[in-house]
Every structure is written in structure tokens, then in C-alpha cells.
Design a protein around this motif. Sequence first.
Motif: not given
Length: 129
Positions: A32, A70, A29, A67, A25-26, A22, A63-64
Motif C-alpha cells: 500500500r 477508505e 503495509d 484501504t 494503518k493504511a 487510520s 483490495r489494497h
Amino acid sequence: MIRDVVPQQETALKHQDFSPVSVFKALSDELRLAALLLIRGQKELCVCELTEAFAVSQPKVSRHLATLREAGLVETERRGQWVYYSVNPQLPDWVARILDETAQNNKALIETPMAKLQAMAERPAPQCP
């Protein structure tokens, strides 16, 4: 002056809940990762500051950041109409070390956003305009 400060929903993640998958993945990008490093360096940033620094729309930045939130990497605090982001102080040591090493060895990643942030005409003092 009294500020309208409303803590946002805290992440329920505990040290043992931080999954490497997780987290990576975050961080996979570029925006991010750069935003997280910029927040880390500045201690806290408002969405409007990040929008300016990366020259992207507010919905895209939000949105970023969602993420990152989260994944438990950032915390939020609402002040009036704006949301401020800071690095989660309860990150496990292994995540903090990754961020430290990444920031130390990849300064070019946030060089341009930092310059734009510093050139921002009316940077918010306690609150965005």
C-alpha cells in the motif's frame, strides 16, 4: 474521441477527519505504501498499471487500493472498465509532508515497481486495454 469518465464516490473526509491512526494503518503495509508513492510520483495510475508494476493479481491490488481510498488517501475515477487512482488533493498538510519525506528518503521502495511500470509494453494512454 469521447471518454466515458465517471467520477467515483468521493471520500467524505475533511482535514479534521484524517485520524493519524487510520492514516498510519493504511500506510503500514509495504504494498500500500509503495503503491501510494508510485501513484504520487506518476500523478495517476490505472489498476492494470499497478498490477504490472507489483506483479500481483488485480484483486489483491484492488483490495489494497480500497484501504487507501477508505482512509481518504486516494481518489478514484472510472474510465470505461478501468479505475484510475490519484492522491487525494485535499490531504492535510501533515499527511502530504509524511508522503513527501517518505518518498524522498526511501526511493528504493518503488525502484523495482517503477522499472516494471516503465517497461510495460502497452501502457494505457487515456484508457487501459
